[in-house]
Design a protein around this motif. Structure first.
Motif: not given
Length: 286
Positions: A6-8, A61-62, A54-56
């Motif tokens: 979450t912090q990232m 999900y998008a 995280n990005i992947h």
């Protein structure tokens, strides 16, 4: 893990892409690649790999929600993780540390970390209910971690380990039992310690803050002219001493609470040269 991820996202990933002015359907592989190159100037490849995860996941999900037609992160070259070489103390250095710290408030913590090869959250999480003097065992079953709860950073104790294998019962030799009995006597006299109380406390009798512990340990080494290592490197020191005495890797894995044998083998492959020498001698005789 959730707290750190979450912090990232909030601290690094979201602000970077927000400043580009890109919308979700406008993000391309080149934009993500530029972000990784930008971050690699200041952080390790391992950290960028966490960013990529995280990005992947978010973009995957998008795609699933039909917000974008494909995942641009699939096309990105993530950095290769650098092989980690664990630092550790040699036996003479460990002896100097134990001697120098014998009257320090963290003496018990240092001894327990070095002997059992514990993670920081594990040694801070040992409670008196985990110590069985009659049977001669100590259970590693509880951790004390720093995480975000309700928007605030707080310490949380929980009976959840890093992996299933991390929950383990280890023998308690007479020397360790004597140290714990002494600690029990000095803290509680003839009374029985409350089961949920932590073993490792500061000089005020309060649970130790993990970040403060790491900084204090660093300062202690500096003050006593000892080589700088991290507190976590006492775990590596424990492993290195076992391996150098030709303890089978499967036993080292179980002692440290690694989830797989390959984790142990990857971390400590550089320490097995003496084992290879023994193999060479065996083959020579054959």
């Amino acid at each position: 893990t959730f707290s750190s991820y979450t912090q990232m996202v909030k601290g690094k990933i979201a602000p970077y892409f927000r400043n580009t002015g890109l919308t979700l359907d406008g993000i391309q592989a080149k934009h993500i690649q530029s972000f990784y190159l930008h971050e690699l100037k200041t952080v390790s490849p391992g950290t960028v790999i966490h960013y990529h995860a995280n990005i992947h996941k978010a973009l995957k999900y998008a795609v699933k929600m039909d917000l974008i037609p494909f995942n641009p992160a699939d096309k990105v070259e993530r950095p290769k993780k650098q092989r980690y070489i664990a630092d550790y103390y040699r036996q003479e250095e460990l002896e100097r540390l134990l001697e120098a710290s014998k009257d320090h408030p963290y003496s018990l913590l240092i001894q327990m970390t070095a002997f059992y090869g514990l993670r920081r959250s594990e040694v801070l999480g040992i409670q008196w209910r985990s110590v069985d003097f009659p049977v001669g065992t100590i259970q590693i079953q509880h951790t004390r971690v720093y995480q975000e709860v309700g928007g605030r950073q707080v310490f949380v104790g929980r009976d959840t380990m890093k992996q299933k294998a991390s929950c383990r019962t280890l023998p308690m030799p007479e020397e360790i039992a004597a140290v714990l009995q002494e600690e029990k006597q000095s803290r509680y006299g003839k009374e029985t310690p409350p089961p949920e109380n932590y073993l490792c406390l500061n000089s005020e009798g309060e649970p130790i803050a993990s970040n403060y512990l790491s900084q204090s340990f660093k300062q202690f080494l500096q003050d006593h002219g000892l080589r700088a290592i991290r507190l976590h490197d006492l775990r590596h020191t424990c492993a290195s001493l076992l391996i150098q005495k030709r303890t089978p890797l499967i036993e080292v894995q179980q002692w440290l609470g690694h989830s797989t044998l390959s984790t142990t083998a990857d971390l400590y492959a550089h320490l097995e040269y003496e084992t290879k020498l023994a193999s060479a001698q065996t083959l020579k005789k054959i």
